[in-house]
Design a protein around this motif. Structure first.
Motif, PDB file in Angstrom:
ATOM      1  N   PHE A 157       3.412  11.186   1.179  1.00 31.52           N
ATOM      2  CA  PHE A 157       2.668  12.078   1.870  1.00 31.52           C
ATOM      3  C   PHE A 157       3.481  13.390   2.182  1.00 31.52           C
ATOM      4  O   PHE A 157       4.684  13.435   2.051  1.00 31.52           O
ATOM      5  CB  PHE A 157       2.265  11.382   3.202  1.00 31.52           C
ATOM      6  CG  PHE A 157       1.576  10.225   3.039  1.00 31.52           C
ATOM      7  CD1 PHE A 157       0.197  10.324   2.861  1.00 31.52           C
ATOM      8  CD2 PHE A 157       2.212   9.070   3.239  1.00 31.52           C
ATOM      9  CE1 PHE A 157      -0.260   9.043   3.105  1.00 31.52           C
ATOM     10  CE2 PHE A 157       1.482   7.941   3.096  1.00 31.52           C
ATOM     11  CZ  PHE A 157       0.320   7.943   3.020  1.00 31.52           C
ATOM     12  N   PHE A 192       2.533   3.161  -2.903  1.00 28.39           N
ATOM     13  CA  PHE A 192       1.762   3.876  -3.969  1.00 28.39           C
ATOM     14  C   PHE A 192       1.863   5.347  -3.801  1.00 28.39           C
ATOM     15  O   PHE A 192       0.866   5.901  -4.545  1.00 28.39           O
ATOM     16  CB  PHE A 192       0.532   3.058  -4.553  1.00 28.39           C
ATOM     17  CG  PHE A 192       0.732   1.802  -4.859  1.00 28.39           C
ATOM     18  CD1 PHE A 192       1.334   1.364  -6.175  1.00 28.39           C
ATOM     19  CD2 PHE A 192       0.472   0.695  -4.043  1.00 28.39           C
ATOM     20  CE1 PHE A 192       1.332   0.136  -6.581  1.00 28.39           C
ATOM     21  CE2 PHE A 192       0.589  -0.402  -4.447  1.00 28.39           C
ATOM     22  CZ  PHE A 192       1.132  -0.748  -5.512  1.00 28.39           C
ATOM     23  N   PHE A 193       2.189   5.698  -2.567  1.00 25.72           N
ATOM     24  CA  PHE A 193       1.884   7.022  -2.470  1.00 25.72           C
ATOM     25  C   PHE A 193       2.937   7.959  -1.767  1.00 25.72           C
ATOM     26  O   PHE A 193       3.800   7.287  -1.017  1.00 25.72           O
ATOM     27  CB  PHE A 193       0.723   7.469  -1.653  1.00 25.72           C
ATOM     28  CG  PHE A 193       0.422   6.419  -0.672  1.00 25.72           C
ATOM     29  CD1 PHE A 193      -0.324   5.528  -0.447  1.00 25.72           C
ATOM     30  CD2 PHE A 193       1.030   6.993   0.452  1.00 25.72           C
ATOM     31  CE1 PHE A 193      -0.480   4.848   0.687  1.00 25.72           C
ATOM     32  CE2 PHE A 193       0.874   6.108   1.767  1.00 25.72           C
ATOM     33  CZ  PHE A 193       0.221   5.040   1.791  1.00 25.72           C
ATOM     34  N   LYS A 200      -4.461  -7.121   1.841  1.00 20.46           N
ATOM     35  CA  LYS A 200      -3.839  -7.299   3.244  1.00 20.46           C
ATOM     36  C   LYS A 200      -5.246  -6.638   3.906  1.00 20.46           C
ATOM     37  O   LYS A 200      -6.146  -6.461   3.414  1.00 20.46           O
ATOM     38  CB  LYS A 200      -2.713  -6.266   3.274  1.00 20.46           C
ATOM     39  CG  LYS A 200      -1.624  -6.845   2.674  1.00 20.46           C
ATOM     40  CD  LYS A 200      -0.384  -5.923   3.265  1.00 20.46           C
ATOM     41  CE  LYS A 200       0.151  -4.987   2.735  1.00 20.46           C
ATOM     42  NZ  LYS A 200      -0.862  -3.570   3.022  1.00 20.46           N
ATOM     43  N   ASP A 208      -6.328  -0.851   1.069  1.00 18.51           N
ATOM     44  CA  ASP A 208      -4.971  -0.560   1.242  1.00 18.51           C
ATOM     45  C   ASP A 208      -4.452   0.491  -0.133  1.00 18.51           C
ATOM     46  O   ASP A 208      -3.410   0.937  -0.198  1.00 18.51           O
ATOM     47  CB  ASP A 208      -3.860  -1.614   1.319  1.00 18.51           C
ATOM     48  CG  ASP A 208      -4.001  -2.706   0.305  1.00 18.51           C
ATOM     49  OD1 ASP A 208      -3.082  -3.307  -0.010  1.00 18.51           O
ATOM     50  OD2 ASP A 208      -5.121  -3.047  -0.020  1.00 18.51           O
ATOM     51  N   GLY A 231      -4.584   8.651  -1.072  1.00 17.26           N
ATOM     52  CA  GLY A 231      -4.057   9.571  -2.022  1.00 17.26           C
ATOM     53  C   GLY A 231      -5.173  10.028  -2.929  1.00 17.26           C
ATOM     54  O   GLY A 231      -6.404   9.846  -2.610  1.00 17.26           O
ATOM     55  N   THR A 232      -4.897  10.504  -4.223  1.00 17.96           N
ATOM     56  CA  THR A 232      -6.020  10.877  -5.115  1.00 17.96           C
ATOM     57  C   THR A 232      -5.913   9.968  -6.417  1.00 17.96           C
ATOM     58  O   THR A 232      -5.071   9.460  -6.621  1.00 17.96           O
ATOM     59  CB  THR A 232      -5.879  12.558  -5.303  1.00 17.96           C
ATOM     60  OG1 THR A 232      -4.549  12.510  -5.977  1.00 17.96           O
ATOM     61  CG2 THR A 232      -5.991  13.114  -4.492  1.00 17.96           C
ATOM     62  N   THR A 258       1.045   8.347  -6.832  1.00 18.19           N
ATOM     63  CA  THR A 258       0.043   9.512  -6.569  1.00 18.19           C
ATOM     64  C   THR A 258       0.403  10.183  -5.666  1.00 18.19           C
ATOM     65  O   THR A 258       1.064   9.760  -4.467  1.00 18.19           O
ATOM     66  CB  THR A 258      -1.315   9.157  -6.658  1.00 18.19           C
ATOM     67  OG1 THR A 258      -1.463   8.171  -5.462  1.00 18.19           O
ATOM     68  CG2 THR A 258      -1.755   8.353  -8.140  1.00 18.19           C
ATOM     69  N   LEU A 259       0.323  11.443  -5.443  1.00 13.88           N
ATOM     70  CA  LEU A 259       0.440  12.386  -4.208  1.00 13.88           C
ATOM     71  C   LEU A 259      -0.777  12.406  -3.445  1.00 13.88           C
ATOM     72  O   LEU A 259      -1.785  12.817  -4.177  1.00 13.88           O
ATOM     73  CB  LEU A 259       1.007  13.564  -4.572  1.00 13.88           C
ATOM     74  CG  LEU A 259       2.368  13.615  -5.034  1.00 13.88           C
ATOM     75  CD1 LEU A 259       2.841  14.991  -5.636  1.00 13.88           C
ATOM     76  CD2 LEU A 259       3.350  13.339  -3.981  1.00 13.88           C
ATOM     77  N   GLY A 260      -0.723  12.299  -2.309  1.00 17.41           N
ATOM     78  CA  GLY A 260      -2.390  12.747  -1.508  1.00 17.41           C
ATOM     79  C   GLY A 260      -2.165  13.795  -0.859  1.00 17.41           C
ATOM     80  O   GLY A 260      -1.022  14.459  -0.436  1.00 17.41           O
ATOM     81  N   ASP A 261      -3.188  14.048   0.066  1.00 15.77           N
ATOM     82  CA  ASP A 261      -3.104  15.212   0.970  1.00 15.77           C
ATOM     83  C   ASP A 261      -3.603  14.586   2.611  1.00 15.77           C
ATOM     84  O   ASP A 261      -3.732  15.442   3.154  1.00 15.77           O
ATOM     85  CB  ASP A 261      -3.970  16.092   0.611  1.00 15.77           C
ATOM     86  CG  ASP A 261      -5.472  15.564   0.612  1.00 15.77           C
ATOM     87  OD1 ASP A 261      -5.737  14.388   0.786  1.00 15.77           O
ATOM     88  OD2 ASP A 261      -6.650  16.492   0.396  1.00 15.77           O
ATOM     89  N   MET A 293       0.935  -1.146  -0.114  1.00 20.88           N
ATOM     90  CA  MET A 293       0.125   0.081  -0.033  1.00 20.88           C
ATOM     91  C   MET A 293       0.911   1.236  -0.107  1.00 20.88           C
ATOM     92  O   MET A 293       0.620   2.043  -0.908  1.00 20.88           O
ATOM     93  CB  MET A 293      -0.854  -0.075   1.202  1.00 20.88           C
ATOM     94  CG  MET A 293      -1.355   1.358   1.853  1.00 20.88           C
ATOM     95  SD  MET A 293      -1.778   1.062   3.622  1.00 20.88           S
ATOM     96  CE  MET A 293      -0.532   0.864   4.602  1.00 20.88           C
ATOM     97  N   LYS A 294       1.506   0.997   0.883  1.00 11.33           N
ATOM     98  CA  LYS A 294       2.593   2.530   1.173  1.00 11.33           C
ATOM     99  C   LYS A 294       3.493   2.671  -0.178  1.00 11.33           C
ATOM    100  O   LYS A 294       4.113   3.756  -0.221  1.00 11.33           O
ATOM    101  CB  LYS A 294       3.053   2.608   2.290  1.00 11.33           C
ATOM    102  CG  LYS A 294       3.745   1.378   2.454  1.00 11.33           C
ATOM    103  CD  LYS A 294       4.264   1.180   4.055  1.00 11.33           C
ATOM    104  CE  LYS A 294       4.760  -0.146   4.590  1.00 11.33           C
ATOM    105  NZ  LYS A 294       5.941  -0.373   3.655  1.00 11.33           N
ATOM    106  N   TRP A 307      -0.012  -0.975   8.153  1.00 12.07           N
ATOM    107  CA  TRP A 307       1.144  -0.233   7.429  1.00 12.07           C
ATOM    108  C   TRP A 307       2.370  -0.996   7.228  1.00 12.07           C
ATOM    109  O   TRP A 307       2.986  -0.602   6.181  1.00 12.07           O
ATOM    110  CB  TRP A 307       1.541   1.011   8.734  1.00 12.07           C
ATOM    111  CG  TRP A 307       2.584   1.803   8.241  1.00 12.07           C
ATOM    112  CD1 TRP A 307       3.878   1.467   8.949  1.00 12.07           C
ATOM    113  CD2 TRP A 307       2.720   2.881   7.112  1.00 12.07           C
ATOM    114  NE1 TRP A 307       4.446   2.560   8.251  1.00 12.07           N
ATOM    115  CE2 TRP A 307       3.945   3.235   7.268  1.00 12.07           C
ATOM    116  CE3 TRP A 307       1.670   3.332   6.395  1.00 12.07           C
ATOM    117  CZ2 TRP A 307       4.272   4.494   6.337  1.00 12.07           C
ATOM    118  CZ3 TRP A 307       1.837   4.375   5.510  1.00 12.07           C
ATOM    119  CH2 TRP A 307       3.344   4.909   5.773  1.00 12.07           C
TER     120      TRP A 307
END
Lengths: 145, 645
Positions: free
Chosen positions: A7, A4-5, B640, B500, B504-505, A50-53, A1-2, B644
Motif C-alpha cells: 500500500f 499479496f499487496f 478467512k 481477502d 489492489g488491482t 500487485t500494487l493497489g491504491d 491476504m496482506k 487483518w
C-alpha cells in the motif's frame, strides 16, 4: 491476504528498536508482553504481487485475558471489528478469530515499550505497530455494524 | 418492427443495443385497449416488442378450451395457434397448477405487425396475458482454442483419473501451473480432487442441458448420455412413450422443432455438457465434474436442445425446460440470458416474463430421487456489470459468476446483487488459451479437434451444475433426502471466500480493475466441492495453511470447553495423511489440533477425547471416551473472514 499487496500509506516515524530490558541477572528468558493498544504504522512486504491504491488503517487491542479486538479499515468505508483470542509462546504469536477462522499467519514478534513488530512465518511480510493509549474516538464513530 | 438478432460475444458485444424506452404503463379498465404512437397500454400485455420475435406471441387464456383457441385463430393477422407446452401424460395436475396448459403459441402471418396482433388479442375477454417472445442469447465467450498435447504431469499432484487432459484442467485441480495464467494459484479450483474419492457421480441423476445440441456420439460423452429407453428400444418413426415427440432418444431439438439434435450448429452445448459430465477415467480426453470413475457411474446428460446457431427461440427454450422436467432431470444448466440491462429488477422479470417463470417454477417443483424439486443454474452474464444479468439474477435461481485461474473474478463476469456464487469460467491469457476452461467440442466444426478451451459465465454455470449433480449423487449414496431449498442452502454455503484477495488491482485481457469493487459482490464466494460433501455428511470442515504449523481451534467439534479437554489421540489413515502431505500425525497441543500440512488437499480423521474427567473411568471414577470425525482442508488460498491478522 496482506501477503499479496503493498500500500501507499504514510509511514509514521519508525519507532522502537531496543526494548527496555528487565534485569536478567538470573539469565532467565525474558517474558515478552504485548498487552495494550497498537496502531499499524508500517508494512514491509518483500513479496508484493500487485500494487493497489487503497489505504489501510488498523488498530488492535490485545487484552490481558488473551482476547483481542481488531479494528480495520481497508480503503473506503467504515471500520470492521473482529474479535478472537491470541496466544504468545516465547516470541511466537498465533491466534483465532471468534468465528473459528485462523489468523492468516502465525508471527514471530519483537516488542518494546513503543513498538510491536510482527513477522509472518514465511518471512514475507513484516508489519510494525506503534503503541497508543487507546483506540481513537474517530474509529468508534465510524464502525460498520 | 424489424427483428434484430443479438448475439452476445462478451466484451465484443458492442453492437449498439438501442433499447426503446418502455412506455408509460397506465392500467385502463379491463378489456379496453388504448394506443399511442409508441406504446401499448394494456394491462394484459406484459412486456414490449423490443428485442422480441416479430413472428410469434405467447398468450395465456382463461381456460384451455376449443372455443378460446378458435377465438384466437379468428384474430386478423394470426396464422396459427398451438399449445406452447407439450402435454405429458400423467402431468395434468402440475401443468394445470402452473398454468402451463393455458399458454398458447400464436404465429403471426407474414407481413402483419406483431404489435397490432398483440393488441387485438389483448382485447379478447378470455385472454389473460399476452407476452412478446423475447430473444435470448448464449452467455459464452468463445475464444475457442484447440488443445495441444496434454501438458506434463506435475509430480506434486496425484491425479485421481487417467484422462490425459486432466492436467490441463486447472479448474478442477489447480497446481499453479503458469500456463493457466501468470497469477495461477494452487488450489484455485472447485476442490473436487479428494471429493472424487468419495463419489464421482450417479447414473440416476440426470442433467438437462438447455443449449445447442450435445454431440451425443462424442467418444468422451457417449457413455454418460441419458437415453430415453422407450424410444431407444422402440420403433423408429414412432412416438413410443406417448410424449408427443418421435425418436427423442438423447433429448430433442426444440429450437428447430425436430427430432434430430443438431450439434454442428455450435459447440456451446457440447462444451457445457463436457464440464458437467465428460466421462472420467476412460483413458481419453478430459474429465467432467460428475463424470464418474470410469465404471459407467457418471451422471447422465440430456440434450434438451433449445438453441441453434447461437440463438435460443423463446418457445423452444421453454419447451426444452419442460422436457427436462418431464423426463427426470434433477438440475438444468442454462448458460444463456438477456443482453445487458434489459431487465433490472426481479419484479420486472416476473411481470414481463410470466411464461418463463411458470416453466422454471414447474421444474423447481418436479421431484427427483433426492430432492422434492429441481434446481435451475444460470450463468451470471458476460457484460461485466455490477449486478447479475437476467434471468440468472432472479432471486430464486442459482446464478454463477466466473473466476480465472488466480481465483479472482474474470474481467467479463457480472457480479453484485442477484449473483449467487462463483465458479471457474476461465480467462484468455495473451498468447495461450490454457487459462480458459477445457472441455469437449465438436470436431466437425472445430477443425477436427475433440477438445478445446472456452471462457465465459457459460462455462462457470456448468461447473456449478456439475457440482449440483455430484452433490445429489453423494446424497443419494448416503441415503439422504432434502427439500429443494435445503439442498440449495447446502450448495450455497459450501464455499470459500475470496474477499481477502479482493484488494489492489488486477490487470488482464479486459484491462485493469479495482478489486475492492467485487467485495461483497461474489454471493457465497467460490464453490468448494469438498465442503459440499462435508455439509451433506454433516462433518464440519476446518482449514489449515500449507507449509505452516497450524493450531486449529476445535470448538466446533468438541464444544465450548474444547481447549481444556484431555485428548487421547488422533487416528488418521495413510491415505488421509498423504493427501495433506503430513510428515507426522496430527496431535493435540494447547487444546488445539496441531497439524502441519505440506500439500494442499482434504482429509478426514478421528480425534478422541475424555468427557467428564482427565482419564477414562471404569475402575476409578472417571470420564467417558468421546470421539469426532474431523475434516481438514488445506489450501494455500485460505479462506478467512477478511481479518487483518
Amino acid at each position: 491476504m496482506k501477503k499479496f499487496f503493498a500500500f501507499a500509506i504514510v509511514v509514521l516515524t519508525v519507532l522502537g528498536t531496543a526494548s527496555c530490558r528487565k534485569n536478567n541477572l538470573s539469565g532467565e528468558k525474558e517474558v515478552l508482553d504485548i498487552v495494550g493498544v497498537w496502531e499499524l504504522s508500517a508494512i514491509d512486504i518483500t513479496k508484493a504481487a500487485t500494487l493497489g491504491d487503497e489505504t489501510v488503517n488498523v488498530y488492535v487491542d490485545f487484552a490481558p485475558d488473551n482476547s483481542f479486538t481488531l479494528y480495520q479499515l481497508l480503503g473506503e468505508g467504515r471500520y470492521s471489528v473482529y474479535t478472537g483470542s491470541w496466544t504468545l509462546s516465547g516470541d511466537y504469536l498465533f491466534g483465532n478469530y471468534s468465528d473459528g477462522s485462523n489468523w492468516a499467519s502465525s508471527y514471530t514478534i519483537t516488542v518494546s515499550k513503543v513498538a510491536l513488530v510482527l513477522t509472518t512465518s514465511d518471512g514475507s511480510q513484516i508489519t510494525t505497530y506503534r503503541r497508543i493509549d487507546e483506540v481513537p474516538a474517530s474509529v468508534f464513530e465510524n464502525i460498520k455494524y | 418492427m424489424k427483428m434484430k438478432q443479438y448475439r452476445i460475444l462478451g466484451v465484443l458485444a458492442a453492437a449498439s443495443l438501442m433499447l426503446a424506452s418502455c412506455a408509460d404503463r397506465v392500467a385502463p379498465e379491463k378489456g379496453t385497449v388504448v394506443r399511442d404512437a409508441h406504446s401499448f397500454v394494456s394491462a394484459k400485455i406484459v412486456n414490449t416488442s423490443v428485442n422480441a420475435s416479430a413472428s410469434e406471441l405467447m398468450v395465456q387464456v382463461g381456460a384451455n378450451t376449443r372455443e378460446n383457441i378458435m377465438s384466437l385463430e379468428a384474430v386478423p393477422g394470426v396464422a396459427s395457434v398451438e399449445p406452447l407446452f407439450f402435454h405429458t401424460p400423467g402431468k395434468e395436475e402440475m401443468e394445470a397448477r402452473f398454468g402451463l396448459d393455458r399458454w398458447m403459441l400464436v404465429s403471426v402471418a407474414g407481413g402483419k405487425s406483431v404489435e397490432a396482433v398483440a393488441e387485438s388479442i389483448a382485447g379478447l375477454d378470455k385472454v389473460e396475458k399476452v407476452e412478446f417472445s423475447h430473444l435470448i442469447s448464449r452467455g459464452g465467450e468463445l475464444h475457442v482454442a484447440s488443445c495441444d498435447v496434454p501438458g506434463p504431469v506435475t509430480k506434486a499432484v496425484d491425479y485421481p483419473f487417467d484422462d490425459p487432459y486432466l492436467v490441463d484442467q486447472w479448474h478442477y485441480i489447480n497446481n499453479g501451473d503458469v500456463r493457466a495464467g501468470a497469477g495461477a494459484r494452487i488450489g484455485a479450483d472447485i476442490n473436487v480432487k479428494d471429493a472424487w474419492s468419495l463419489c464421482a457421480g450417479d447414473p440416476d441423476i440426470i442433467v438437462g442441458v438447455i443449449d445447442e445440441g450435445i454431440k451425443w456420439n462424442h467418444p468422451d460423452l457417449a457413455d454418460n448420455m441419458w437415453v430415453n429407453e422407450a424410444e431407444f428400444n422402440g420403433t423408429e418413426g414412432v412416438d413410443d412413450d406417448g410424449n408427443g415427440l418421435v425418436d427423442d432418444i438423447y433429448g430433442y431439438n426444440f429450437a428447430l422443432r425436430d427430432t434430430t439434435i443438431t450439434y454442428t450448429s455450435g459447440i456451446h452445448g457440447t462444451h457445457c455438457a463436457g464440464t458437467i459430465a465428460a466421462v472420467n477415467n476412460n483413458g481419453i480426453g478430459v474429465c467432467g465434474v460428475a463424470g464418474g470413475t470410469g465404471k459407467g457411474d457418471g451422471c447422465r446428460l440430456m440434450s434438451a436442445q433449445a438453441a441453434y446457431k447461437g440463438s435460443f427461440p423463446m418457445a423452444g427454450t421453454l419447451r426444452a425446460v419442460k422436457y427436462a422436467a418431464d423426463n427426470g432431470a434433477a438440475v438444468i444448466n442454462c448458460s444463456y440470458g438477456y443482453s445487458g440491462d434489459d431487465i433490472t429488477s426481479d419484479s420486472q422479470y416476473a411481470t414481463n416474463y410470466p411464461a418463463e417463470l411458470a416453466i422454471y417454477e414447474y421444474f423447481e417443483n418436479t421431484p427427483n430421487d433426492v430432492t422434492d424439486g429441481g434446481i435451475c443454474v444460470f450463468s451470471a452474464g458476460n457484460d461485466g456489470l455490477d449486478h447479475c444479468e437476467y434471468p440468472a439474477g432472479y432471486y430464486k435461481f442459482i446464478s454463477v459468476g466466473a473466476l480465472a485461474s488466480d481465483y479472482l473474478p474474470a474481467y467479463y463476469s457480472s457480479y453484485g446483487p442477484g449473483t449467487s456464487i462463483f465458479a471457474p469460467g476461465g480467462e484468455v491469457q495473451s498468447g495461450n488459451a490454457y487459462g480458459e476452461v477445457l472441455s469437449t467440442v465438436v470436431p466437425e466444426i472445430s477443425n477436427g479437434d475433440e477438445y478445446a478451451f472456452a471462457q465465459g459465465t457459460s462455462m462457470s454455470a456448468p461447473h456449478m451444475t456439475g457440482v449440483v449433480a455430484l452433490g445429489l449423487s453423494y446424497a443419494k449414496k448416503l441415503g439422504k433426502k432434502y427439500t429443494r431449498d435445503e439442498f440449495k442452502s447446502l450448495l450455497l454455503t459450501s464455499t470459500n471466500s475470496i474477499d481477502d484477495l479482493l484488494v489492489g488491482t488486477r490487470t488482464s485481457y479486459g484491462g485493469t480493475k479495482q478489486l475492492y469493487k467485487y467485495r461483497g459482490g461474489t454471493g457465497a464466494g467460490a464453490i468448494d466441492v469438498w465442503k459440499l460433501f462435508m455439509n451433506i455428511e454433516g462433518t464440519p470442515c476446518l482449514e489449515a495453511i500449507q507449509g505452516e504449523t497450524n493450531f486449529v481451534d476445535l470448538e466446533e467439534y468438541f464444544g465450548g470447553n474444547a481447549s481444556s479437554l484431555t485428548y487421547l489421540g488422533v487416528e488418521i489413515s495413510d491415505r488421509d495423511k498423504a493427501s495433506l502431505g503430513l510428515e507426522e500425525d496430527p496431535v493435540i497441543q494447547y487444546g488445539r489440533l496441531k497439524i502441519t500440512p505440506t500439500k494442499y488437499g482434504s482429509a478426514k480423521f478421528v480425534i478422541r477425547a475424555v468427557n467428564g474427567g482427565t482419564e477414562i473411568g471404569g475402575v476409578k471414577e472417571g470420564g467417558m471416551e468421546i470421539s469426532r470425525t474431523v475434516s481438514v482442508i488445506c489450501r494455500p488460498v485460505v479462506s478467512k473472514n477478511g481479518g487483518w491478522l
